[in-house]
Design a protein around this motif. Structure first.
Motif, short mmCIF file in Angstrom:
data_model
loop_
_atom_site.label_atom_id
_atom_site.label_comp_id
_atom_site.label_asym_id
_atom_site.label_seq_id
_atom_site.Cartn_x
_atom_site.Cartn_y
_atom_site.Cartn_z
N VAL A 43 19.20 12.61 -2.02
CA VAL A 43 19.59 11.82 -1.35
C VAL A 43 19.97 12.53 0.02
N LYS A 44 21.22 13.60 -0.07
CA LYS A 44 21.20 13.80 1.40
C LYS A 44 20.36 14.80 1.82
N TYR A 45 19.18 15.54 1.34
CA TYR A 45 18.56 16.06 2.06
C TYR A 45 16.89 15.44 2.14
N GLY A 46 16.78 14.97 1.51
CA GLY A 46 15.30 13.95 0.89
C GLY A 46 14.23 15.25 -0.40
N VAL A 47 12.85 14.48 -0.78
CA VAL A 47 12.25 15.49 -1.50
C VAL A 47 11.11 15.02 -1.29
N THR A 48 10.63 16.49 -1.92
CA THR A 48 9.65 16.34 -0.72
C THR A 48 8.06 16.18 -2.83
N ILE A 49 7.21 15.64 -2.89
CA ILE A 49 6.26 14.36 -4.06
C ILE A 49 5.62 15.59 -3.38
N ASN A 50 4.64 16.69 -4.08
CA ASN A 50 3.37 16.73 -4.28
C ASN A 50 3.00 17.00 -2.69
N ASN A 367 25.38 6.89 4.90
CA ASN A 367 25.93 7.87 5.44
C ASN A 367 26.88 8.23 5.12
N ALA A 368 28.12 6.91 5.11
CA ALA A 368 29.92 6.52 4.72
C ALA A 368 29.35 6.93 3.24
N THR A 369 28.83 7.09 2.50
CA THR A 369 29.22 7.84 1.22
C THR A 369 28.79 8.90 0.84
N MET A 370 27.70 9.91 1.67
CA MET A 370 27.42 10.61 1.57
C MET A 370 27.94 12.13 2.22
N TYR A 395 28.36 -5.85 -0.24
CA TYR A 395 27.58 -6.40 -1.62
C TYR A 395 27.41 -4.56 -2.54
N GLY A 396 26.63 -3.88 -1.14
CA GLY A 396 25.82 -2.81 -1.48
C GLY A 396 27.60 -1.62 -2.13
N LEU A 397 28.00 -2.06 -1.76
CA LEU A 397 29.60 -1.41 -2.21
C LEU A 397 29.73 -1.25 -3.88
N ASP A 398 29.84 -2.84 -3.62
CA ASP A 398 30.05 -3.31 -4.55
C ASP A 398 28.91 -3.19 -6.40
N HIS A 399 27.93 -2.99 -6.07
CA HIS A 399 26.60 -2.91 -6.65
C HIS A 399 25.85 -1.67 -7.16
N VAL A 400 26.20 -0.74 -6.42
CA VAL A 400 25.67 0.44 -5.91
C VAL A 400 25.91 1.37 -7.52
N HIS A 401 24.83 2.28 -7.93
CA HIS A 401 25.74 2.81 -8.85
C HIS A 401 27.12 3.71 -9.08
N PRO A 402 27.09 3.65 -10.25
CA PRO A 402 28.61 4.41 -10.09
C PRO A 402 29.08 5.38 -9.60
N PHE A 403 27.75 6.21 -9.71
CA PHE A 403 28.11 8.15 -9.05
C PHE A 403 27.91 8.07 -7.42
N PHE A 404 27.95 6.98 -6.82
CA PHE A 404 28.00 6.50 -5.12
C PHE A 404 28.54 5.77 -5.35
N ARG A 405 29.68 5.26 -6.36
CA ARG A 405 30.38 4.35 -5.49
C ARG A 405 32.00 4.68 -5.40
N SER A 415 37.29 -5.98 11.34
CA SER A 415 37.48 -4.86 12.31
C SER A 415 37.20 -3.61 11.06
N GLY A 416 37.01 -4.03 10.28
CA GLY A 416 36.88 -1.65 9.62
C GLY A 416 37.52 -1.21 8.78
N VAL A 417 36.43 -1.27 7.93
CA VAL A 417 36.38 -0.55 6.79
C VAL A 417 37.28 0.84 6.64
N THR A 418 37.74 1.08 4.84
CA THR A 418 38.27 1.84 5.25
C THR A 418 37.92 2.82 3.65
N LEU A 419 37.02 3.47 3.30
CA LEU A 419 36.62 4.35 2.52
C LEU A 419 37.52 5.17 1.67
N GLY A 420 38.31 5.82 0.41
CA GLY A 420 38.81 6.82 -0.36
C GLY A 420 39.59 6.04 -1.00
N LYS A 421 40.93 6.38 -1.51
CA LYS A 421 41.91 6.01 -2.62
C LYS A 421 43.68 5.77 -1.70
#
Length: 929
Positions: A43-50, A367-370, A395-405, A415-421
């Motif tokens: 996800v961060k760097y891309g992937v090369t397939i064949n 971008n906000a996740t990675m 919706y994406g933040l709530d339903h993304v795979h738990p590893f990326f949540r 006005s704005g959203v803060t990701l964190g705890k």
């Protein structure tokens, strides 16, 4: 750092390591940790397939970002995105922009990128759950009483909802498009709620669900004893009864089939002596608490159970439920789900059986996740545009795979959203900040909102809707580093706002000056092959109309799409590729139909789905009404002779009842040449109520200035009936109109006052001239505020937060307010309304809103509309529609008969409330609270 060379997408892997939802990251198995580290790397760097590079964002989007997709049946549902050439085109251009350290300017086509009330219940092995919290993969009970899996969850937003009540007292609240499997005239049919409403639903039934076998639970006392005590109490054999908390009662209802069979066996033995499958007994102690509790147990076991006068009737042979009533419930959030059992039906409340922005949001969330400790900005021209991105991100933040949540500590998308705890000491551990900036149509106070920001992501949304040059150039210095731009800002826009898109047209025509990536036409040309319709010229990124989501797509292997047909690994990845020839033919057919009927619609369609860059910036007379429908409807009314309603003069009888006398006065036509005209009132339906607190009717007024009698201006006043009932032929229609210019201004105001009082209609007026407000204060016997609505609340909700007016009553004609009124009338005219059900085809009968307008002069204004034309009727009608919309959105509703009956029953129950003591504690008889 070398790139990962994994040969397949995550979504295509057959047996990837399984993430355990019960545990956090630290407690996952080692192979799971290693696997998702590798996925994060891709996800961060891309992937090369064949040998083919998949850019980072594209890998994220098609493997992990939950999106809304359009289905062939018209529904929009959430899912992981399918790979389309749209995303591939964007990803290829965006990757180039990043490599060249430039911005990406996209301009072109639009569209590039059924339900139960959210509080209704579904049933899981662990008890009930609100459908608004349903997730794909949840296990719930189907109509056969067996477990089934939710395979789709489709939030519908705020919609009109209806309460469907069945003969045994069960009820469900759902939207108008919710699908039901009903038996009607001996045959099973799948019908929408609206289709049922417009049919003889008293003859319709639905199947009673089978017994639900929940897991075994602990009961307060044994099932046999509880059944005996409940039956003994209801039969009057004892005045003692147990008292259960809600949790204890749920433990009984949501327990195993065997436990409830023991309860029912003991209950029926005491109540009826023998269980024949079709029994009744007289209820002596009518405790709503115990009756409701017993009925829910029987319902969960597939029984028919109803109070029939003094008797409780219990039947296992009665296997169908008749629909007894349907009431309009109000506007609420609703959700539709799909299950994977054979019938695709599931149990809901009381065990009833029932049936462009995306790309920007995805990039923003990735971008906000990675990244850690960075900010990400979004700029737009209206709250509604920004809220679309916020809705998708939410919706994406709530339903993304738990590893990326990632948790959020601030969630106000306006006005704005803060990701964190938030740490135990109250300090926030910030992962990322998403800032939202509303440019408010480019006013001086807001064009510098982007200056000084140093974001890692910058998105300028809908740049064709306002002056974008100043905010963009103000932000450019913050992107600079000694090595070039630190990020690639994205500017996205679509055609159709020609007057507002001048900045975007200038900037995209000169991309180098604004450091935007120059279009590489070869990328588009090799995909279109011979289907090319555009002229190549210097531009940023052009997205042709053929690539719209409504275009023709063919699913092929990615290898085939990239010209590598023998690459088996790439061809395992499927892509929905645009068929440019077929899409061009489809759009040409649509244009051809419009060109002969409605030139404005043809021009708009061309701008919305352009073949060339120039198509994006066409101009027209800007009549956005459905003119073709209006002309046909007007001709039909003239042919039938039923267009004028009842022409009359009006007065008030005792109790403010509306009185009428037939009038021979002439209606004021359109256009009006000026002068004095004493016109009659048009009444299409007499009032059903004149209580202001019923909110059945609303009024809109556009007055006139008496001193300027040589102008074509008329005083216009409309009474509009809201949708507060079902099967009402005048719901959401004009029921009375008064358009006149009598010699006395008081005469005009008096007629408006009579209509207001006769219909009990609160009025929203244009308040540039307060003559009506002044008249009401002088003549009505009540303060004007009793009759007139304060427009600030409407301006704050729909135009701009914090709006202020010198005169509180009415709505001042600012450009923003005028645009709101005009938009409401246009939307109403284009909206589809269900007016019946065609039993032969099984389809709802619908008409456009314009076909519900029976006022000929108003139709003439709509047909001949152009900027600068005097349209008093449209303005007055717009005021009524805006007020109706405000009341709808805030659920201003009359009390239903059911609610009044329930309140009366509760009051009576409280009067006879008694408390008893027993071996099981305090006993409450009466209404369950």
């Amino acid at each position: 750092m070398s790139l990962s060379t994994s040969p397949e997408f995550y979504v295509n892997m057959k047996n990837p390591p399984v993430w355990n939802d019960l545990f956090g990251w630290e407690d996952q198995d080692d192979d799971v940790k290693q696997f998702f580290k590798e996925e994060a790397y891709k996800v961060k760097y891309g992937v090369t397939i064949n040998g083919t590079f998949i850019p980072p964002w594209l890998y994220w989007h098609v493997n992990f970002f939950p999106v809304f997709q359009d289905l062939p049946n018209g529904e929009r549902v959430p899912a992981i995105s399918r790979l389309r050439d749209n995303e591939w085109f964007f990803a290829e251009m965006y990757q180039r922009a990043r490599m060249e350290k430039k911005g990406l300017g996209m301009f072109g086509t639009r569209r590039f990128g059924k339900a139960l009330l959210d509080s209704e219940l579904i049933y899981t092995p662990h008890g009930s759950k609100k459908i608004g919290f349903a997730d794909i993969g949840d296990i719930i009970y189907g109509d056969d009483g067996k477990l089934t899996t939710i395979v789709g969850v489709y939030p519908q937003g705020f919609v009109d909802t209806y309460k469907v009540t069945f003969e045994d007292g069960r009820s469900v609240v759902c939207c108008g498009q919710h699908q039901w499997k009903v038996k009607y005239h001996g045959d099973y049919k799948v019908m929408s709620t609206m289709g049922i409403i417009h049919s003889d639903f008293s003859k319709m039934t639905i199947d009673i669900g089978e017994a639900v076998d929940f897991p075994e639970r602990r009961w307060l006392i044994s099932p046999q004893l509880m059944g005996s005590l409940a039956a003994s109490f209801l039969c009057g054999a004892t005045d003692r009864i147990f008292e259960l908390s809600k949790k204890e009662m749920d433990d009984v209802i949501y327990s195993s089939r065997k436990q409830k069979e023991l309860f029912i066996g003991s209950f029926m033995k005491i109540a009826c002596g023998i269980n024949t499958g079709d029994d009744r007994f007289k209820v002596v102690y009518k405790s709503e608490y115990i009756i409701s509790f017993v009925r829910k147990i029987f319902w969960s076991m597939g029984y028919y159970c109803v109070m029939d006068g003094e008797d409780m009737y219990i039947s296992k042979t009665h296997d169908r439920l008749r629909i007894s009533d349907i009431d309009y419930y109000g506007r609420y959030k609703a959700t539709c789900i799909e299950v994977d059992n054979k019938s695709h039906q599931f149990l809901t409340t009381n065990f009833v059986v029932s049936h462009n922005t995306t790309i920007m949001s995805s990039l923003l969330q990735m971008n906000a996740t990675m990244t850690i400790g960075l900010s990400h900005s979004v700029v737009g021209f209206s709250d509604s545009d920004l809220s679309n991105i916020g809705e998708y991100c939410e919706y994406g933040l709530d339903h993304v795979h738990p590893f990326f949540r990632i948790n959020r500590t601030k969630t106000d998308w306006s006005s704005g959203v803060t990701l964190g705890k938030r740490m135990s000491n109250g300090v926030r551990d910030i992962h990322a900040i998403i800032s939202i900036a509303n440019i408010n149509m480019g006013r001086k106070t807001s064009t510098q909102k982007t200056a000084g920001l140093t974001p890692a992501t910058a998105i300028f949304d809908e740049v064709g809707k306002g002056p974008i040059k100043k905010p963009y150039t103000a932000a450019m210095p913050s992107y600079d580093t000694p090595y070039g731009w630190r990020l690639s800002p994205i500017l996205a826009g679509t055609g159709g706002e020609v007057e507002l898109s001048k900045d975007a047209q200038e900037m995209f025509s000169d991309p180098e000056t604004y450091n935007l990536l120059v279009m590489d036409w070869d990328i588009l040309n090799r995909r279109a092959m011979k289907g090319k319709t555009w002229k190549e010229r210097k531009w940023a990124m052009f997205v042709p109309g053929q690539m719209a989501n409504s275009g023709v797509k063919r699913t092929i292997g990615l290898g085939d799409y990239l010209g590598k047909p023998d690459d088996k690994k790439l061809n395992k990845i499927k892509i929905d590729a645009t068929d440019f020839d077929a899409s061009t033919n489809k759009l040409n057919e649509e244009r051809k139909k419009l060109s002969t009927k409605d030139r404005v619609a043809y021009t708009s369609h061309t701008m919305f789905y352009p073949f060339t860059i120039d198509d994006c910036f066409l101009s027209s007379s800007q009549n956005l009404f459905p003119v073709e429908y209006a002309i046909k409807h007007k001709n039909d009314l003239l042919e039938s002779g039923q267009y004028s309603g009842m022409l009359c003069d009006v007065f008030l009888e005792s109790g403010n009842k509306l009185g009428t006398t037939k009038s021979n006065k002439q209606l004021a036509g359109f256009p009006f040449s000026g002068g004095v005209i004493d016109a009659p009132v048009q009444i299409f339906e007499m009032p059903q109520s004149n209580r202001f607190d019923d909110f059945i009717y609303v009024a809109g007024q556009d007055p006139y200035k008496q001193a300027k009698s040589d102008t074509p201006s008329l005083g216009s006043f409309y009474i509009f009936k809201r949708r507060v009932g079902i099967r009402d032929p005048y719901a959401y229609r004009i029921v009375a109109s008064y358009v006149s210019r009598p010699s006395s201004i008081d005469q005009f105001c008096r007629t408006c006052e009579v209509l207001q009082k006769g219909y009990g209609a609160i009025c929203l007026m244009e308040n540039a001239d307060q003559m009506y407000e002044q008249y009401l204060n002088r003549k009505s016997g009540m303060p004007a505020s009793f009759f007139l609505f304060a427009g600030e609340a409407i301006a704050n909700k729909y135009v701009k937060a914090g709006s202020r007016q010198n005169s509180k009553l009415g709505l001042y004609p600012t450009p923003g307010n005028q645009n709101l009124l005009f938009s409401c009338v246009v939307d109403y005219c284009w909206q589809d309304f269900v007016i019946g059900y065609d039993d032969s085809t099984g389809l709802d009968i619908t008409v456009k809103g314009i076909e519900l307008i029976d006022d000929i002069a108003l139709l003439d204004e709509i047909i001949q509309y152009k900027p600068g034309l005097n349209v008093d009727r449209i303005i007055a009608f717009g005021h009524a529609l805006v007020l109706a919309r405000y009341f709808d959105d805030n659920n201003y509703m009359p009390k239903s008969k059911i609610e009044e009956m329930n309140n009366a029953r509760k009051e009576d129950a409280y009067k006879h409330h008694e408390v008893y003591a027993s071996a099981f504690g305090s006993v409450s008889i009466g209404a369950f609270r």
